[in-house]
Motif scaffolding. Structure first.
Motif, short mmCIF file in Angstrom:
data_model
loop_
_atom_site.label_atom_id
_atom_site.label_comp_id
_atom_site.label_asym_id
_atom_site.label_seq_id
_atom_site.Cartn_x
_atom_site.Cartn_y
_atom_site.Cartn_z
N PHE A 1 33.98 28.05 88.25
CA PHE A 1 32.64 28.28 88.59
C PHE A 1 31.88 29.16 87.68
O PHE A 1 30.54 29.20 87.73
N GLY A 2 32.43 29.77 86.60
CA GLY A 2 31.61 30.45 85.39
C GLY A 2 30.46 29.67 84.84
O GLY A 2 29.20 29.90 85.01
N PRO A 3 30.92 28.30 84.35
CA PRO A 3 29.66 27.70 83.97
C PRO A 3 28.62 27.06 84.99
O PRO A 3 27.68 26.68 84.78
N LYS A 4 28.99 27.19 86.29
CA LYS A 4 27.92 27.00 87.29
C LYS A 4 27.17 28.25 87.70
O LYS A 4 26.49 28.41 88.65
N GLY A 5 27.40 29.47 87.18
CA GLY A 5 26.51 30.81 87.21
C GLY A 5 27.13 31.74 87.99
O GLY A 5 26.49 32.64 88.29
N VAL A 6 28.42 31.63 88.39
CA VAL A 6 29.15 32.25 89.52
C VAL A 6 30.16 33.08 88.36
O VAL A 6 30.91 32.86 87.61
N HIS A 7 29.69 34.52 88.46
CA HIS A 7 30.27 35.74 87.61
C HIS A 7 31.62 36.02 88.23
O HIS A 7 31.61 36.74 89.47
N VAL A 8 32.81 35.79 87.95
CA VAL A 8 33.97 36.25 88.44
C VAL A 8 34.49 37.42 87.57
O VAL A 8 34.80 37.26 86.41
N ALA A 9 34.47 38.54 88.19
CA ALA A 9 35.30 39.73 87.27
C ALA A 9 36.45 40.31 88.01
O ALA A 9 36.66 40.75 89.12
N HIS A 10 37.62 40.61 87.27
CA HIS A 10 38.71 40.99 87.64
C HIS A 10 38.97 42.43 87.20
O HIS A 10 38.90 42.77 86.03
N VAL A 11 38.99 43.47 87.87
CA VAL A 11 39.06 44.77 87.51
C VAL A 11 40.37 45.45 87.93
O VAL A 11 40.93 45.26 89.09
N ILE A 12 40.96 45.82 86.94
CA ILE A 12 42.53 46.55 86.91
C ILE A 12 42.21 47.94 87.00
O ILE A 12 41.80 48.40 86.19
N VAL A 13 42.26 48.25 88.16
CA VAL A 13 42.12 49.89 88.51
C VAL A 13 43.83 50.32 88.16
O VAL A 13 44.69 50.33 88.88
N ASP A 14 43.72 51.09 87.20
CA ASP A 14 45.14 51.44 86.49
C ASP A 14 45.32 53.17 86.58
O ASP A 14 45.17 53.80 85.89
N GLY A 15 45.27 53.60 87.86
CA GLY A 15 45.65 54.86 88.39
C GLY A 15 45.44 55.02 89.69
O GLY A 15 45.03 54.09 90.47
N MET A 16 45.90 56.24 90.20
CA MET A 16 45.48 56.50 91.63
C MET A 16 43.88 56.99 91.88
O MET A 16 43.38 57.50 91.12
N VAL A 17 43.70 56.31 92.97
CA VAL A 17 42.06 56.44 93.50
C VAL A 17 42.18 57.61 94.47
O VAL A 17 42.96 57.57 95.14
N ASP A 18 41.35 58.43 94.43
CA ASP A 18 40.84 59.50 95.30
C ASP A 18 40.36 58.96 96.76
O ASP A 18 39.03 59.03 96.98
N ALA A 19 41.25 58.21 97.49
CA ALA A 19 40.90 57.35 98.86
C ALA A 19 41.91 57.60 99.84
O ALA A 19 43.07 57.48 99.84
N PRO A 20 41.31 58.61 100.76
CA PRO A 20 41.90 59.04 102.19
C PRO A 20 42.81 57.75 102.67
O PRO A 20 43.87 57.92 103.26
N ASP A 21 42.03 56.85 102.70
CA ASP A 21 42.62 55.58 103.62
C ASP A 21 43.67 54.85 103.11
O ASP A 21 44.57 54.20 103.78
N THR A 22 43.96 54.90 101.38
CA THR A 22 44.83 54.23 101.16
C THR A 22 45.79 55.18 100.33
O THR A 22 46.85 55.34 100.84
N LEU A 23 45.70 55.84 99.40
CA LEU A 23 46.45 56.84 98.72
C LEU A 23 47.02 57.82 99.99
O LEU A 23 47.91 58.29 99.76
N GLY A 24 45.85 58.39 100.44
CA GLY A 24 45.99 59.31 101.53
C GLY A 24 47.14 59.04 102.46
O GLY A 24 47.78 59.94 102.79
#
Lengths: 254, 254, 254, 254
Positions: free
Chosen positions: A171-194
């Motif tokens: 889909f990239g060549p069709k104009g759809v931008h796919v991005a994969h974000v590697i969150v490499d650490g603990m997120v300050d988030a009560p709903d998950t880490l909390g």
């Protein structure tokens, strides 16, 4: 009809803040999460107070047809999904192989890999037709290395990452931008880490490592990078990037 | 009781040749494949003619309990599984996202990822108890990069690879050697490549590229490296290696 | 004229044992090291006692022309170099950027990257002419991740790895097998690890971790895999593999 | 004293545009390039016309002391270097091993690896003292895979990448943000691509692939991502990302 930023997995961490960031930029934020209707309503109200547009839906991403129907309804009723954020986690903590049941292993795949496949199958056709769109996928260190006890999580997240590569290839060549974000650490988030750590341990962690010390990933700051990715000109797109606190050790280091 | 080399996915290519190689070294080769009882019997007979020991079983790896029961029966009736080879493929050719149905995507995961998880859950406990064992996993380029049209295959194989890493992290220190073999090229195997291409195209490919030119991976040669991996001293184990014909372009090159 | 296995960096660890392994298989082992003529002579004598053929040369790999002249002389006087092993290390321990001088940084590159380039420039032409040959390159974890304090070593080893890829791209199709071996752990080698740690610490480490526990890489076992690589059929070559003790943590894990 | 964005390698492509982008945000852009004083002056004047602050210096990065002296002078005379951009390329086109001389191989390393080491050795101490700073490193596909003919470039760029990892490991926790940017495609830059292809071929390429089609990386758009990286909050830093045109094939795909 407003342009839409759809967030699947809009808990109180990354998903919520990404919704707010895009709403601030004029997108209609469509927040979806499985439970906690009250929290969902609060998130929607908060965006409205800031002058933004938002809608909230409870969504069980593993239920047959649920993702597909929500996406069809959003496209029909709210507006074109310009940005789709897949932010469902599948971390279950470290478990020995003997303690990793078939159900939990399969659920990990349904949440981390298959759900993204289904979201993509629903949003890619309209995006392709419009010749534009962005798919932002939250991922984890487990997508690139398999630590002890991560049988379910690592297999599922690696599947997610490679699926992002195949989606991008088609889909990239069709104009759809796919991005994969590697969150490499603990997120300050009560709903998950909390929730995983428990209230007390989470509070202590925040005091020791987060807050003034910036040793936890702040979801509002993560959201800035998600927004940047969505605004990159198509002559210079990023497929993959990592995010971690300055004081943390990257996954490849000791 | 003989020491056993179990091969799940013992078609006429890698699986069959790996069984023969281990049988030549004195292992009892247990060959399992889903269909073609005649081919299975031929493979078993061939090992016997060479003076080796072998048994063959039809095994539908996605059927509930099938892998688990076969492993239990082999351990009970034939001997300790010293080497377990997971050699099931999940390549379905290139398919656009729109042509990749839910069922095929899920089947890919069941064959490539979940089946290995189930095999490991069955063989690791006895291997751990004995303090030794080897798990050899055939994998593909799709485990490390997602090409266009490989949605199902790449997601499933990446899950396989990362699962190998988590298995290695848990069971390596207990004496179980897990190795992930990236087969980065076309294997001269009538049951997989031959079936995918059709008889004529396969014959032409063999003539042009294989045979004297060694441009296809010869399964008997692949088997030599599988055997070497199983014989590595535990002070110097390999977790991952790649295999390709000398004349082929590695996946990372153009 | 005997077929030759040339080892550049033939200290008392991997290099020496690789030489012995190939000599046992009928190669003439040509051992080259920078210093310790006595140790070199002992290594040569040891091979002779085992019934093998060997020669030893002192060689300063960073001296202009030294590698080139040695290779030319070996080809002229001893026999065709069928296997060339590049085994020079460049580890200097962890040093802060402020303590990493220009000279040491450049020396790392000369030993780890440029020396391999020069060896390849000398052995590839005759190997290409003969349509066969093997280049085995010892490498380190630092080739794939840069830990704190490893400025010189990691930059140099990453250069080594990528050079192996470009050599393989050019010479693989011509019959020259290039393999990059990531030694991901401590090797039980008095000349390198022993010297870096000091005699006492090395003895203690061997007692605690090595010997019966197989927690150090045994160079004689590493040599078995080097030998296997050299014997792989050209239809199924390995470019890269890793080696570590079963009880050690792979570089990507915590 | 103004906060400074230093660009080493400020030709008419990425370097120039990064300078302009930071100048627009209030940084004093210090542009350094080896030759073309006229082009340098034009770039400085252009920034001034836009209301920004800039200085230009001719700098031969491989000359002993040149980088070090320039950095000391900038810190003394213009202001604290908050952002240091290392943008020197080392691409020499594809050359067979036999055509890759010692000098060109060494020059590649001096430009791609050693120059960055020297820049870091000069800017890290003041950045560490201030507890903040950003080092942005332009890199290339050759840093992650070695294609045929890229002996010099790939070895040098891989060294650059791994050096970025070791710099990040040491200086990240001290507040210095190191980012390694993999530019995986052709940049619409007359000074590099244009010179390599020649005027006519470059013009044709721009017409066919660039301009309306966005098939070449536009340096002004690349600069947006450099700027974003420099503004990331320290709780969510990116170490590595890739950039390519939407219509281009990522390096890992075919």
């Amino acid at each position: 009809m407003q342009r839409v930023c759809l967030v699947i997995g809009a808990g109180a961490g990354i998903g919520n803040h990404v919704g707010r960031r895009f709403a601030r930029a004029g997108y209609h934020a469509v927040l979806c999460r499985r439970t906690d209707e009250e929290g969902l309503n609060r998130a929607v109200a908060r965006i409205a107070e800031d002058g933004g547009a938002a809608s909230g839906f409870l969504l069980n991403a593993v239920a047959a047809g649920a993702i597909e129907e929500r996406i069809a309804a959003v496209e029909a009723d709210i507006g074109p999904i310009e940005v789709a954020v897949y932010n469902l986690g599948a971390q279950i903590g470290d478990r020995a192989l003997a303690d990793t049941g078939h159900k939990v292993f399969e659920l990990g795949w349904r949440l981390a890999t298959f759900g993204l496949f289904r979201m993509a199958a629903s949003v890619c056709p309209p995006m392709e037709e419009r010749g534009r769109g962005t798919i932002l996928v939250t991922s984890a260190t487990a997508a690139v290395r398999g630590n002890r006890g991560q049988h379910s999580h690592a297999a599922a997240m690696a599947g997610r990452r490679m699926l992002c590569q195949t989606l991008n290839a088609e889909f990239g060549p069709k104009g759809v931008h796919v991005a994969h974000v590697i969150v490499d650490g603990m997120v300050d988030a009560p709903d998950t880490l909390g929730r995983m750590l428990g209230e007390d341990a989470f509070r202590r962690l925040r005091e020791e490592r987060g807050l003034e010390h910036d040793g936890l990933l702040l979801p509002a700051e993560i959201a800035e990078t998600y927004f940047h990715l969505s605004q990159q000109h198509r002559s210079a797109w990023t497929f993959e990037l990592d995010l971690r606190p300055f004081s943390d050790t990257p996954w490849w280091n000791r």
